[in-house]
Scaffold this motif. Structure first.
Motif, short mmCIF file in Angstrom:
data_model
loop_
_atom_site.label_atom_id
_atom_site.label_comp_id
_atom_site.label_asym_id
_atom_site.label_seq_id
_atom_site.Cartn_x
_atom_site.Cartn_y
_atom_site.Cartn_z
N LEU A 152 15.18 -56.73 16.06
CA LEU A 152 14.46 -56.76 17.32
C LEU A 152 15.39 -56.66 18.53
O LEU A 152 14.92 -56.44 19.64
N HIS A 153 16.69 -56.83 18.32
CA HIS A 153 17.65 -56.70 19.41
C HIS A 153 18.09 -55.26 19.64
O HIS A 153 18.79 -54.98 20.62
N ASP A 154 17.71 -54.36 18.75
CA ASP A 154 18.07 -52.96 18.92
C ASP A 154 17.11 -52.32 19.92
O ASP A 154 15.90 -52.21 19.66
N PRO A 155 17.60 -51.87 21.08
CA PRO A 155 16.71 -51.35 22.12
C PRO A 155 16.05 -50.03 21.77
O PRO A 155 15.10 -49.62 22.45
N THR A 156 16.52 -49.35 20.71
CA THR A 156 15.93 -48.06 20.35
C THR A 156 14.72 -48.20 19.43
O THR A 156 14.04 -47.22 19.14
N VAL A 157 14.44 -49.39 18.95
CA VAL A 157 13.33 -49.63 18.02
C VAL A 157 12.03 -49.81 18.81
O VAL A 157 11.99 -50.54 19.81
N GLU A 158 10.97 -49.18 18.34
CA GLU A 158 9.65 -49.33 18.97
C GLU A 158 8.59 -49.47 17.88
O GLU A 158 8.58 -48.71 16.90
N PHE A 159 7.67 -50.42 18.06
CA PHE A 159 6.56 -50.61 17.13
C PHE A 159 5.36 -49.78 17.56
O PHE A 159 5.16 -49.50 18.75
N PHE A 160 4.53 -49.44 16.58
CA PHE A 160 3.38 -48.58 16.84
C PHE A 160 2.31 -48.87 15.80
O PHE A 160 2.62 -49.10 14.62
N SER A 161 1.05 -48.88 16.21
CA SER A 161 -0.06 -49.03 15.27
C SER A 161 -1.09 -47.94 15.53
O SER A 161 -1.04 -47.22 16.54
N THR A 162 -2.03 -47.81 14.62
CA THR A 162 -3.03 -46.74 14.70
C THR A 162 -3.80 -46.83 16.02
O THR A 162 -4.35 -47.88 16.36
N PRO A 163 -3.86 -45.74 16.77
CA PRO A 163 -4.58 -45.78 18.05
C PRO A 163 -6.09 -45.68 17.85
O PRO A 163 -6.58 -45.35 16.77
N ALA A 164 -6.82 -45.95 18.91
CA ALA A 164 -8.29 -45.83 18.88
C ALA A 164 -8.67 -44.36 18.71
O ALA A 164 -7.92 -43.44 19.05
N ASN A 165 -9.88 -44.15 18.16
CA ASN A 165 -10.32 -42.78 17.90
C ASN A 165 -11.19 -42.20 19.02
O ASN A 165 -11.91 -41.21 18.83
N GLY A 166 -11.12 -42.82 20.20
CA GLY A 166 -11.81 -42.26 21.36
C GLY A 166 -13.31 -42.38 21.28
O GLY A 166 -13.86 -43.47 21.05
N ASP A 167 -14.01 -41.24 21.43
CA ASP A 167 -15.48 -41.25 21.46
C ASP A 167 -16.11 -41.18 20.09
O ASP A 167 -17.34 -41.20 19.97
N ARG A 168 -15.31 -41.12 19.06
CA ARG A 168 -15.87 -41.07 17.71
C ARG A 168 -16.44 -42.44 17.33
O ARG A 168 -16.13 -43.46 17.95
N PRO A 169 -17.27 -42.50 16.30
CA PRO A 169 -17.85 -43.78 15.89
C PRO A 169 -16.78 -44.79 15.46
O PRO A 169 -15.67 -44.42 15.08
N LYS A 170 -17.16 -46.05 15.50
CA LYS A 170 -16.32 -47.17 15.08
C LYS A 170 -15.06 -47.24 15.95
O LYS A 170 -15.12 -46.94 17.16
N GLU A 171 -13.90 -47.61 15.35
CA GLU A 171 -12.72 -47.91 16.18
C GLU A 171 -11.52 -47.00 15.91
O GLU A 171 -10.80 -46.62 16.84
N THR A 172 -11.27 -46.67 14.65
CA THR A 172 -10.15 -45.79 14.31
C THR A 172 -10.61 -44.76 13.30
O THR A 172 -11.69 -44.88 12.71
#
Length: 530
Positions: A152-172
C-alpha cells in the motif's frame, strides 16, 4: 520386542480444534485416562521433540503434559502446522513410544506429521507479490491457497472494482474473473461481492449484496449483514460492519459475509452451518501496520486437489500470510484469481465449477510491470582448453527481457541470450563475465563471474610463506621463466571442483600468488604450473 498399534491420533486431533487451550484440555484428558490405566506404575517420564514428532519414553505417564508443552519454533518457508488448530504456530500430531515394563514390550504409536507449506513471496508486478500455500492430507483437509500481497506504500498501485452498468437493469454486468482482468487491463483480480442471479451468461445484469464503490462512484449501497472493506485513493484501507457515515473519500469498496480475522484472532470457530463448512473461499486482509493488503483464494470441491476451507480456517490462512484483520468475500464456484500476462488474462487457481462463473463484482489492482531483478547470479567456472563454458543468470521481470553479456566490462557481440556459452574455451577467454538485463521499465547488472581456462599442467609441490591477512590469502613459490602459475582453490564441502585465478608468468625468482577474496576459512589451495 513386541509392537502394537494404539490409535490415539484421532482422539487428540479431534480435541485440538480450538487452538492451544483445546490442546491443553486434550492432553490433560488423555493424561487422566492414561494415568488411570497405568495406576500403580512408578517411574519418571521423559518427553522431547524429534523429527517432527513428540516422543515419550515412559514407565508411567507422570509428566506427560510437561513434555507436550515443548514447542518447536516457527520455520519458513515450510511450517508444520495446526492440525485442526492444535498446539500453536508449529504443531504436529503426536508420536508416542511407551515402555510397557519387564524385559519386554514396547508399545509404539506413530501418527503422521501434519504439514502446512507457504512459499516465499515472489514479485509479480511492482508492488504486488505472489505466494502459494498448501495443507497436506494429514491436516484437517487438503487445501491449495493462492495469495497476492499488495504494498500500500507503493504510489503506483491503484485498486479498482466493477463499475456500474449505467442505464441497464440491476447494478453491474456480470463477467468472469478473466474477462474482468482482460477488459479493464488490471494486473490482477479476484471475485468480490455476493450477487444474484447466479448463472454463466456473460454480461447478464447483476444485483450486488452490500457496499460496492468503483473509482469513487457508489455502485451498490451498504447493507447490514454484509461487512465491507473500503479503500481510499491514497490506498488507506479499513473494514466496516456498520454503515459508514460518509463515502466521500472512498475510492474502492467491496463487501463480503463475515469479518473472519479480527486483531490477529481467527473467528467463526464455533460456526457449524453449511455456509461455514469447507468450501472454495475468497478473502482479503490487512496487515497490522496497514502496509500490506492481501487477496487470497482457496480452491475447493476438487477431490485430490483441494477440499476447501471453513470460515475459521480461512481466517487462519490470512493470519499465516501476514494479515491482522480480514474479510470473507463470495466463494464457492465464484472463487477465482486471474492475472495479466503478455496482454492476456490467465486464471491462476482451479475454480470448482468446470465452467468459469460469471460474477457480479470483482476487485482488481493496477500495477506497473516489473523492472528486471536478478534471482541467481552467474558463478565462477574453470575449464580446460578446448572445453565449453557456460554462464547462466536467473532473472524475473516483465517481458520482453533483453540480455547483453560482457567480458572484462566490454559487450560481447552476439551474446544476447539468458545464457552465455563459449563453445571451445581458449586461454584468451579467461577473465570476468557479467550481464546487463533490461526491459522497458529498467535495467540491472549482474556481479562478475570468473572464467579460468587451464592448459595441461602439473601441480607445484614446494610452496612457502602462506599467510592470510583479513580476506586476502597469499603464498610463495620459486618460479622459473618459462611457465605460468595459477592459484587454484575450492571450498569444502560445498564445492568438489577447483577454481583458479588467472595464471601469472614466471619471473625466475620468488613469486607470490594471491587470493583477494578468501572469505571462507576452510578454503583449500594448490598451485599449478602451465
Amino acid at each position: 520386542m513386541t509392537f502394537a498399534r494404539l490409535d490415539l491420533c484421532k482422539y487428540l486431533h479431534s480435541k485440538c480444534s480450538r487452538g492451544n487451550r483445546g490442546a491443553r484440555d486434550s492432553v490433560a484428558g488423555f493424561r487422566a485416562q492414561a494415568a488411570s490405566a497405568w495406576e500403580g506404575r512408578s517411574g519418571r517420564d521423559v518427553g522431547w521433540w524429534r523429527g517432527g514428532k513428540m516422543r515419550l519414553l515412559s514407565p508411567g505417564f507422570g509428566t506427560f503434559a510437561s513434555g507436550v508443552r515443548k514447542k518447536l519454533p516457527v520455520q519458513r518457508p515450510v511450517i508444520s502446522g495446526r492440525g485442526k488448530g492444535g498446539f500453536g504456530a508449529r504443531v504436529m500430531r503426536l508420536g508416542i513410544a511407551v515402555r510397557l515394563g519387564g524385559i519386554g514390550g514396547l508399545l509404539a504409536v506413530w501418527c503422521a506429521s501434519a504439514t502446512i507449506t507457504l512459499e516465499p513471496w515472489a514479485p509479480m508486478f511492482r508492488g504486488v507479490d505472489f505466494a502459494r500455500g498448501e495443507a497436506d492430507a494429514n491436516e484437517a483437509r487438503l487445501q491449495k491457497v493462492f495469495a497476492l500481497r499488495v504494498d500500500l506504500h507503493d504510489p503506483t498501485v491503484e485498486f479498482f472494482s466493477t463499475p456500474a452498468n449505467g442505464d441497464r437493469p440491476k447494478e453491474t454486468d456480470g463477467q468472469t474473473t478473466a474477462a474482468f482482468v482482460q477488459s479493464y487491463g488490471v494486473s490482477v483480480g479476484v471475485n468480490a461481492n455476493f450477487f444474484s442471479p447466479v448463472n454463466y451468461t456473460p454480461n447478464d445484469p447483476r444485483d450486488l449484496n452490500g457496499l460496492a464503490v468503483s473509482r469513487g462512484e457508489v455502485v451498490s449501497a451498504f447493507e447490514n449483514g454484509f461487512p465491507a472493506v473500503m479503500i481510499t485513493r491514497s490506498n488507506a484501507v479499513g473494514f466496516v460492519s456498520q454503515a459508514p457515515g460518509s463515502l466521500a473519500n472512498v475510492w474502492t469498496a467491496v463487501a463480503g459475509s463475515d469479518l473472519i480475522l479480527v486483531n490477529g484472532q481467527a473467528k467463526m470457530a464455533d460456526c457449524n452451518t453449511e455456509f461455514c463448512k469447507p468450501h472454495p473461499r475468497t478473502a482479503v486482509g490487512l496487515s497490522a501496520q496497514r502496509r500490506y493488503f492481501y487477496l487470497m483464494v482457496i480452491d475447493g470441491r476438487r477431490p485430490g486437489w483441494s477440499d476447501g476451507a471453513t470460515l475459521y480456517e480461512t481466517g487462519q490462512w490470512l493470519l499465516r500470510l501476514g494479515a491482522w484483520n480480514g474479510l470473507n468475500l463470495d466463494g464457492g464456484g465464484s472463487s477465482a484469481m486471474a492475472r495479466l500476462t503478455n496482454g492476456a488474462a490467465v486464471v491462476m487457481n482451479r475454480p470448482s465449477d468446470w465452467l468459469p462463473r460469471v460474477n457480479g463484482n470483482h476487485l482488481g489492482v493496477f500495477a506497473q510491470p516489473l523492472a528486471p531483478a536478478l534471482l541467481a547470479q552467474p558463478t565462477n567456472r574453470t575449464v580446460s582448453v578446448g572445453q565449453p563454458a557456460t554462464f547462466h543468470v536467473g532473472v524475473v521481470g516483465a517481458p520482453p527481457l533483453y540480455f547483453q553479456w560482457r567480458f572484462n566490462g566490454v559487450s560481447l557481440t552476439g551474446a544476447t541470450e539468458a545464457a552465455c556459452t563459449i563453445g571451445s574455451a581458449q586461454m584468451a577467454h579467461g577473465g570476468w563475465y557479467s550481464v546487463v538485463v533490461s526491459n522497458a521499465w529498467g535495467a540491472v547488472v549482474s556481479s562478475n563471474a570468473l572464467l579460468s581456462v587451464q592448459e595441461e599442467g602439473s601441480l607445484v609441490g614446494r610452496l612457502f610463506g602462506a599467510q592470510k591477512d583479513g580476506e586476502v590469502f597469499s603464498v610463495w613459490l620459486q618460479a622459473d621463466t618459462v611457465g605460468k602459475y595459477s592459484l587454484e582453490w575450492r571450498d569444502p564441502p560445498a564445492e568438489s571442483n577447483w577454481s583458479a585465478w588467472p595464471a601469472v608468468n614466471g619471473n625466475g625468482a620468488a613469486l607470490q600468488l594471491v587470493d583477494p577474496q578468501a572469505t571462507n576459512a576452510l578454503r583449500l589451495y594448490r598451485v599449478r604450473r602451465w
